[in-house]
Each structure stands twice: as structure tokens, then as C-alpha cells.
Design a protein around this motif. Structure first.
Motif, mmCIF file in Angstrom:
data_model
loop_
_atom_site.group_PDB
_atom_site.id
_atom_site.type_symbol
_atom_site.label_atom_id
_atom_site.label_comp_id
_atom_site.label_asym_id
_atom_site.label_seq_id
_atom_site.Cartn_x
_atom_site.Cartn_y
_atom_site.Cartn_z
ATOM 1 N N ASN A 1 -8.327 -9.361 73.960
ATOM 2 C CA ASN A 1 -8.036 -8.975 72.599
ATOM 3 C C ASN A 1 -7.046 -7.772 72.400
ATOM 4 O O ASN A 1 -7.511 -6.858 73.129
ATOM 5 N N THR B 1 -5.000 -4.969 70.096
ATOM 6 C CA THR B 1 -4.979 -4.383 68.835
ATOM 7 C C THR B 1 -3.758 -3.408 68.832
ATOM 8 O O THR B 1 -3.498 -2.675 69.928
ATOM 9 N N HIS C 1 2.261 -10.921 64.956
ATOM 10 C CA HIS C 1 1.077 -11.935 65.232
ATOM 11 C C HIS C 1 1.591 -13.239 65.943
ATOM 12 O O HIS C 1 0.932 -13.610 67.206
ATOM 13 N N THR D 1 -5.344 -8.058 66.370
ATOM 14 C CA THR D 1 -5.733 -7.275 65.398
ATOM 15 C C THR D 1 -4.535 -6.261 65.291
ATOM 16 O O THR D 1 -4.263 -5.773 66.125
ATOM 17 N N ASN E 1 -3.262 -3.269 62.815
ATOM 18 C CA ASN E 1 -3.776 -2.276 61.966
ATOM 19 C C ASN E 1 -2.347 -1.384 61.216
ATOM 20 O O ASN E 1 -1.479 -1.399 61.953
ATOM 21 N N TYR F 1 -16.684 -4.274 56.032
ATOM 22 C CA TYR F 1 -16.204 -5.397 56.996
ATOM 23 C C TYR F 1 -16.249 -6.787 55.949
ATOM 24 O O TYR F 1 -17.305 -7.025 55.496
ATOM 25 N N GLU G 1 -7.260 -6.226 52.675
ATOM 26 C CA GLU G 1 -7.506 -4.912 53.077
ATOM 27 C C GLU G 1 -6.873 -3.713 51.751
ATOM 28 O O GLU G 1 -7.848 -3.039 51.851
ATOM 29 N N GLU H 1 -12.474 -3.588 57.580
ATOM 30 C CA GLU H 1 -12.138 -4.221 58.826
ATOM 31 C C GLU H 1 -12.119 -5.716 58.321
ATOM 32 O O GLU H 1 -13.139 -6.011 57.736
ATOM 33 N N GLU I 1 -11.868 -9.581 59.445
ATOM 34 C CA GLU I 1 -11.849 -10.559 60.635
ATOM 35 C C GLU I 1 -11.530 -11.883 60.016
ATOM 36 O O GLU I 1 -12.236 -12.315 58.943
#
Length: 178
Positions: free
Chosen positions: A30, A32, A50, A63, A65, A119, A140, A153, A155
Motif C-alpha cells: 500500500n 501513501t 495515481h 492513497t 493526500n 471516514y 474530501e 479519510e 476510501e
């Protein structure tokens, strides 16, 4: 398994190093990545990052951010509710369909954590939606506009896959799906 060095190389090929705040890769692959708030052309950067990270072998969840502005004392006495957040999310309209993400049925789960982090588990109408990163960012941003929210957060999931059956009854009537 993808390595941090591989991810770092890809990230630096997409965005100037001065805008990269952190890169992490866990033992499941994963990834980030946290970028500076002032990263130029952020929408295109998010989409390209991405896409390029996704091409690496052994990548799990990706992910990306943006660095957060620290909120101090803002809205500490505000009572956050699911209804308040869902009303705010109705401001995020899927530009291709013209319906908000709530009434489209894209929001699968919403939780308010004790520290006022919100979330959201959500989907897109199709896995190949070209506006995925834009819609996720808009969700977001809308959540972070709410006084008292510490963080958001988001998902993305495609399980279960979205179908027109998930559209709210009100909008099914407007679209003539009843």
C-alpha cells in the motif's frame, strides 16, 4: 512487492521534489504519498500520480493526500452528525450525470471518529471513471469545510459495484427509472 525507492522514482518523475512531503510503502504494498498544499496543477498531478504508481508491480491501495492546514480551536463545540455531512456532500455533483454523490448512491459508509476525523467509503459509477480523482478530492474538500472536522479519510471501493438501483428513490423518479 513494490519498494519505496520505486515509488519515489515515479513520484519524482511526476511532481517536483519540493512539493513532496512524504512517501510511504507498507508491507502489503500500500502506497501513501503526501503532497504540499500549494502543489501546482494538483488535479492533473493527482490523476497522473495515481496512474503511474498503479503501473508498478506489487502495488496495493494507493492513497494520495495533500498536506493539511492545522486548525486550532475552530468549531470545537460543533456536534458533527452523519446528516450534516451527507447534506454537505450533496454539494458534490457528478459532472457527467448531474446528480450529487449522495443521491447517486456512491457513499457506502460514513463514520465520525472520536477525534472528529470523518471516514467515507465510496465508489464511482464505473471503475474507469475519468473524474475519479476530481470527485474524491471534491468529497474530501467539502468534508473539510465543515467546522469541527479534524481530517477526512476517503476510501475508494468497487465492492459492491455501483448500479442504477443505488440511486435514491427521489432521483429515480426524476430520471424516469420507476
Amino acid at each position: 512487492m513494490v519498494t519505496k525507492d520505486e515509488v519515489e522514482k515515479v513520484v519524482k518523475s511526476v511532481v517536483d521534489e519540493k512539493f513532496i512531503k512524504s512517501i510511504g510503502v507498507d508491507d502489503k504494498g500500500n502506497v501513501t504519498v503526501t503532497l504540499a498544499r500549494d502543489t501546482p496543477d494538483i488535479d492533473n498531478v493527482l490523476i497522473k500520480l495515481h496512474s503511474e504508481i498503479g503501473k508498478l508491480e506489487g502495488v496495493g491501495l494507493i492513497t494520495i493526500n495533500r498536506e493539511r492546514e492545522e486548525k486550532t480551536g475552530e468549531g470545537e463545540n460543533v456536534q458533527l452528525t452523519e446528516e450534516l455531512i451527507l447534506e454537505k456532500l450533496k454539494e458534490v455533483i457528478d459532472p457527467e450525470i448531474g446528480i450529487d454523490v449522495v443521491n447517486l448512491g456512491l457513499i457506502y459508509d460514513l463514520q465520525i471518529r472520536p477525534d472528529n476525523t470523518v471516514y467515507v467509503k465510496m465508489t464511482m459509477t464505473t471503475p474507469g471513471c475519468p473524474l475519479t480523482m476530481w470527485i474524491l478530492r471534491a468529497v474530501e474538500d467539502k468534508i473539510l469545510e465543515i467546522p469541527g472536522v479534524k481530517d477526512a479519510e476517503i476510501e475508494l471501493t468497487f465492492d459492491p459495484p455501483w448500479s442504477p438501483d443505488m440511486i435514491s428513490p427521489e432521483y429515480k423518479k426524476k430520471l424516469g427509472l420507476y
